[in-house]
Design a protein around this motif. Structure first.
Motif, PDB file in Angstrom:
ATOM      1  N   UNK A   6       4.970  -3.049  30.757  1.00 39.62           N
ATOM      2  CA  UNK A   6       5.615  -4.042  31.605  1.00 39.62           C
ATOM      3  C   UNK A   6       6.433  -3.372  32.692  1.00 39.62           C
ATOM      4  N   UNK A   7       6.530  -4.070  33.806  1.00 38.28           N
ATOM      5  CA  UNK A   7       7.377  -3.618  34.902  1.00 38.28           C
ATOM      6  C   UNK A   7       8.830  -3.693  34.451  1.00 38.28           C
ATOM      7  N   UNK A   8       9.564  -2.623  34.671  1.00 41.17           N
ATOM      8  CA  UNK A   8      10.969  -2.600  34.285  1.00 41.17           C
ATOM      9  C   UNK A   8      11.892  -2.385  35.478  1.00 41.17           C
ATOM     10  N   UNK A   9      11.486  -1.517  36.423  1.00 39.57           N
ATOM     11  CA  UNK A   9      12.385  -1.175  37.530  1.00 39.57           C
ATOM     12  C   UNK A   9      11.647  -1.243  38.870  1.00 39.57           C
ATOM     13  N   UNK A  10      12.276  -1.905  39.825  1.00 37.74           N
ATOM     14  CA  UNK A  10      11.715  -2.038  41.166  1.00 37.74           C
ATOM     15  C   UNK A  10      12.627  -1.334  42.164  1.00 37.74           C
ATOM     16  N   UNK A  11      12.023  -0.589  43.074  1.00 33.47           N
ATOM     17  CA  UNK A  11      12.731  -0.050  44.226  1.00 33.47           C
ATOM     18  C   UNK A  11      12.322  -0.901  45.418  1.00 33.47           C
ATOM     19  N   UNK A  35      16.720  -1.822  42.439  1.00 30.18           N
ATOM     20  CA  UNK A  35      17.583  -1.020  43.290  1.00 30.18           C
ATOM     21  C   UNK A  35      17.186  -1.392  44.707  1.00 30.18           C
ATOM     22  N   UNK A  36      18.092  -2.025  45.432  1.00 24.29           N
ATOM     23  CA  UNK A  36      17.824  -2.480  46.793  1.00 24.29           C
ATOM     24  C   UNK A  36      18.406  -1.476  47.785  1.00 24.29           C
ATOM     25  N   UNK A  37      17.571  -1.033  48.719  1.00 23.31           N
ATOM     26  CA  UNK A  37      17.982  -0.072  49.735  1.00 23.31           C
ATOM     27  C   UNK A  37      17.669  -0.631  51.118  1.00 23.31           C
ATOM     28  N   UNK A  38      18.546  -0.323  52.074  1.00 21.82           N
ATOM     29  CA  UNK A  38      18.396  -0.862  53.426  1.00 21.82           C
ATOM     30  C   UNK A  38      17.754   0.120  54.401  1.00 21.82           C
ATOM     31  N   UNK A  54       7.708   0.061  40.327  1.00 24.37           N
ATOM     32  CA  UNK A  54       7.158  -0.546  41.542  1.00 24.37           C
ATOM     33  C   UNK A  54       8.015  -0.152  42.743  1.00 24.37           C
ATOM     34  N   UNK A  55       7.338   0.216  43.826  1.00 21.03           N
ATOM     35  CA  UNK A  55       7.972   0.376  45.129  1.00 21.03           C
ATOM     36  C   UNK A  55       7.515  -0.800  45.974  1.00 21.03           C
ATOM     37  N   UNK A  56       8.466  -1.560  46.481  1.00 19.54           N
ATOM     38  CA  UNK A  56       8.186  -2.702  47.351  1.00 19.54           C
ATOM     39  C   UNK A  56       8.910  -2.442  48.657  1.00 19.54           C
ATOM     40  N   UNK A  57       8.152  -2.265  49.746  1.00 20.31           N
ATOM     41  CA  UNK A  57       8.771  -1.859  51.000  1.00 20.31           C
ATOM     42  C   UNK A  57       8.158  -2.559  52.206  1.00 20.31           C
ATOM     43  N   UNK A  79       1.987   7.339  39.233  1.00 18.42           N
ATOM     44  CA  UNK A  79       1.607   6.059  38.629  1.00 18.42           C
ATOM     45  C   UNK A  79       2.398   4.859  39.137  1.00 18.42           C
ATOM     46  N   UNK A  80       3.241   5.048  40.133  1.00 16.26           N
ATOM     47  CA  UNK A  80       4.045   3.940  40.647  1.00 16.26           C
ATOM     48  C   UNK A  80       3.144   2.925  41.355  1.00 16.26           C
ATOM     49  N   UNK A  81       3.405   1.643  41.147  1.00 17.59           N
ATOM     50  CA  UNK A  81       2.710   0.595  41.904  1.00 17.59           C
ATOM     51  C   UNK A  81       3.410   0.485  43.247  1.00 17.59           C
ATOM     52  N   UNK A  82       2.634   0.461  44.318  1.00 18.93           N
ATOM     53  CA  UNK A  82       3.201   0.386  45.660  1.00 18.93           C
ATOM     54  C   UNK A  82       2.704  -0.880  46.345  1.00 18.93           C
ATOM     55  N   UNK A  83       3.669  -1.652  46.844  1.00 19.53           N
ATOM     56  CA  UNK A  83       3.367  -2.860  47.604  1.00 19.53           C
ATOM     57  C   UNK A  83       4.077  -2.735  48.944  1.00 19.53           C
ATOM     58  N   UNK A  84       3.284  -2.788  50.007  1.00 22.19           N
ATOM     59  CA  UNK A  84       3.809  -2.680  51.364  1.00 22.19           C
ATOM     60  C   UNK A  84       3.574  -4.018  52.046  1.00 22.19           C
TER      61      UNK A  84
END
Length: 126
Positions: A6-11, A35-38, A54-57, A79-84
């Motif tokens: 399961x997904x646990x942590x999102x950047x 973790x939200x970054x600007x 997951x990296x969501x950017x 193995x990180x899932x990346x969503x752009x």
């Protein structure tokens, strides 16, 4: 046979403050750790120090872009899932995202659809 994890942590990286706050709040309300970054720089530093599922950017991040950050993420965490996501359906950016095995979405993306994509089961680490 093991079940996918399961997904646990999102950047989350988004340079528009209101959108960053809204997405951060929505993911937290859905029970996820975020973790939200600007900025690109904050996101890169986070990837160097911690692991994420997951990296969501956003694509546009000042002088840099989310694809550059995705390459860093893929190198550090294979193995990180990346969503752009982007406001533009750019075939070149889409092809670059596919090349690094990232999902490319065009805004506006309804939060439910985004959450569904984020929550897809992760592959089992070998």
């Amino acid at each position: 046979m093991e079940q996918p994890s399961r997904v646990r942590k999102i950047l989350l990286i988004e340079d528009e403050a209101d959108l960053l706050a809204a997405m951060d709040r929505s993911f937290r309300e859905a029970g996820l750790k975020v973790l939200a970054c600007a900025t690109f720089e904050e996101g890169r530093e986070a990837l160097r120090k911690r692991s994420f599922d997951v990296l969501l950017t956003d694509v546009r991040l000042g002088a840099f872009n989310g694809l550059q950050l995705a390459v860093v993420a893929r190198d550090l965490h294979p193995n990180i899932r990346i969503i752009i996501y982007s406001g533009f359906d750019d075939p070149v950016l889409r092809a670059e995202a596919e090349r690094i095995d990232a999902t490319y979405l065009v805004k506006p993306v309804p939060f439910d659809a985004l959450l569904e994509r984020v929550l897809l089961p992760l592959p089992i680490d070998d």
